[in-house]
Design an enzyme around this catalytic site. Structure first.
Site, PDB file in Angstrom:
ATOM      1  N   CYS A 112       0.805  -1.221   0.000  1.00 15.17           N
ATOM      2  CA  CYS A 112       0.000   0.000   0.000  1.00 15.17           C
ATOM      3  C   CYS A 112       0.836   1.269   0.000  1.00 15.17           C
ATOM      4  O   CYS A 112       0.310   2.365  -0.235  1.00 15.17           O
ATOM      5  CB  CYS A 112      -0.941  -0.005   1.203  1.00 15.17           C
ATOM      6  SG  CYS A 112      -2.110  -1.382   1.199  1.00 15.17           S
ATOM      7  N   HIS A 254      -2.837   7.015   3.233  1.00 13.44           N
ATOM      8  CA  HIS A 254      -3.333   5.785   2.596  1.00 13.44           C
ATOM      9  C   HIS A 254      -4.734   5.491   3.105  1.00 13.44           C
ATOM     10  O   HIS A 254      -5.001   5.493   4.304  1.00 13.44           O
ATOM     11  CB  HIS A 254      -2.396   4.620   2.915  1.00 13.44           C
ATOM     12  CG  HIS A 254      -2.964   3.298   2.571  1.00 13.44           C
ATOM     13  ND1 HIS A 254      -3.484   3.009   1.325  1.00 13.44           N
ATOM     14  CD2 HIS A 254      -3.121   2.164   3.311  1.00 13.44           C
ATOM     15  CE1 HIS A 254      -3.918   1.769   1.311  1.00 13.44           C
ATOM     16  NE2 HIS A 254      -3.723   1.227   2.508  1.00 13.44           N
ATOM     17  N   ASN A 284     -10.244   0.183   0.463  1.00 21.18           N
ATOM     18  CA  ASN A 284      -8.781   0.197   0.438  1.00 21.18           C
ATOM     19  C   ASN A 284      -8.323  -0.320  -0.920  1.00 21.18           C
ATOM     20  O   ASN A 284      -8.448  -1.506  -1.216  1.00 21.18           O
ATOM     21  CB  ASN A 284      -8.239  -0.685   1.566  1.00 21.18           C
ATOM     22  CG  ASN A 284      -6.726  -0.740   1.608  1.00 21.18           C
ATOM     23  OD1 ASN A 284      -6.039  -0.322   0.683  1.00 21.18           O
ATOM     24  ND2 ASN A 284      -6.191  -1.284   2.690  1.00 21.18           N
TER      25      ASN A 284
END
Length: 338
Positions: A112, A254, A284
């Site tokens: 990520c 993030h 996500n």
């Protein structure tokens, strides 16, 4: 004024299929209220059968090139943990599909945190004089790697791609990337892992367990590490470039969990109303999350030229990183399906 990398364009896309929390709740013991409360997510986008990461990356990359007003770059970097296949890399295919056959391209794997790592690599190439323009893409398809019965992962992840064009410029320009901070910790690599397909699993020559095909994540421990690493990295970066929390106009972390975003902002003394939140719409999206959030905020007019923007990300590896820039005067289209 010293040579610097400057943000020149943004582009993004998400698949057409929308999966809301009610659909997730039909296969997992949960409900819409629980998912929203724990994560802040209301829906996510999943790809149709036959769609690969390179397909999303190509669309996002083309939109970023259009935003920058260019049709070619000197380097293509694709940050992804879900490439089209283990070998060859997906970036050369994306470059060719964008009409740039012969341009160097490579995949970068930092989970990520991949997009921030990609910005760092691109900026280094530009500052060193090796490139004049670089296309950085973050793209991931995790919907095909989720155990539909695993509440720790199935409610969280969505598919998507986001891209940025960086060009050579000077440090005093709006859009200039003014600093980075990166880090990793391999001792905690098992907190988020996809066991199947790698050399460790295959060299054992043992029957493949079904669960090894799916992403496994220890959510509570990830939460703690994410807050500590993102806040620590952000603070280290701000110290190195002389920013204080009052200097940050927008904080773009993030997009994993809204509670993580707000907790990191609280630790850094950045008001929550200055936190860009986009995960409610897409979940996500791993390496795509920051460019998707930036594209959405820019298209809505929330980001103004000259404003100071702080980016930070955390992912498996463990890996983390932060970047700081002033916002440029660029035109950005909204995030829509192809």
């Amino acid at each position: 004024m010293s040579r610097s990398a400057v943000l020149a364009g943004l582009g993004a896309m998400v698949p057409e299929r929308v999966v809301d929390n009610d659909e997730i709740a039909r296969t997992i013991d949960t409900d819409d209220a629980w998912i929203r409360t724990r994560t802040g997510i209301s829906r996510r986008h999943w790809v149709a059968p036959g769609t690969a990461t390179g397909d999303l990356a190509t669309v996002a990359g083309r939109r970023a090139l259009e935003s920058a007003g260019v049709d070619s770059v000197d380097l293509v970097i694709l940050a992804t943990s879900t490439p089209n296949q283990p070998m060859p890399a997906t970036a050369p295919e994306v470059a060719t599909r964008l009409g740039m056959a012969g341009v160097p391209g490579y995949d970068l794997s930092a989970a990520c945190a991949g997009f921030v790592y990609g910005l760092h690599a691109a900026a280094g190439s530009i500052v060193a004089g090796l490139s004049e323009r670089v296309l950085v893409i973050g793209a991931d398809i995790w919907s095909t790697r989720l155990d539909p019965a695993d509440r720790a992962t199935a409610i969280i992840f969505g598919d998507g791609a986001g891209a940025a064009v960086l060009r050579a410029g000077t440090a005093d320009e709006p859009g200039a990337l003014v600093g980075f901070d990166l880090g990793s910790d391999g001792a905690n690599r098992d907190l988020a892992v996809l066991p199947a397909g790698g050399s460790r699993q295959r060299s054992r020559r043992e029957p493949l367990r079904e669960e090894d095909n799916y992403l496994a994540m220890r959510g509570k421990e990830i939460f703690t590490h994410a807050v500590d690493r993102m806040a620590g990295s952000s603070e280290a970066l701000m110290d190195s470039i002389g920013w204080s929390s009052e200097d940050v106009d927008w904080f773009v972390g993030h997009q994993a969990n809204v509670r993580i975003l707000h907790t990191v902002a609280d630790v850094m003394n950045v008001p929550r109303e200055q936190v860009v939140v986009h995960l409610d719409k897409v979940g996500n999206t791993s390496a795509a999350s920051i460019p998707l959030a930036l594209t959405d905020a820019a298209a809505e007019g929330r980001l103004a030229p000259g404003q100071r923007v702080l980016l930070t990300a955390f992912g498996g590896g463990l890996s983390w990183g932060s970047a700081a820039l002033s916002w440029p005067d660029i035109k950005v289209a909204g995030i829509e399906s192809p």
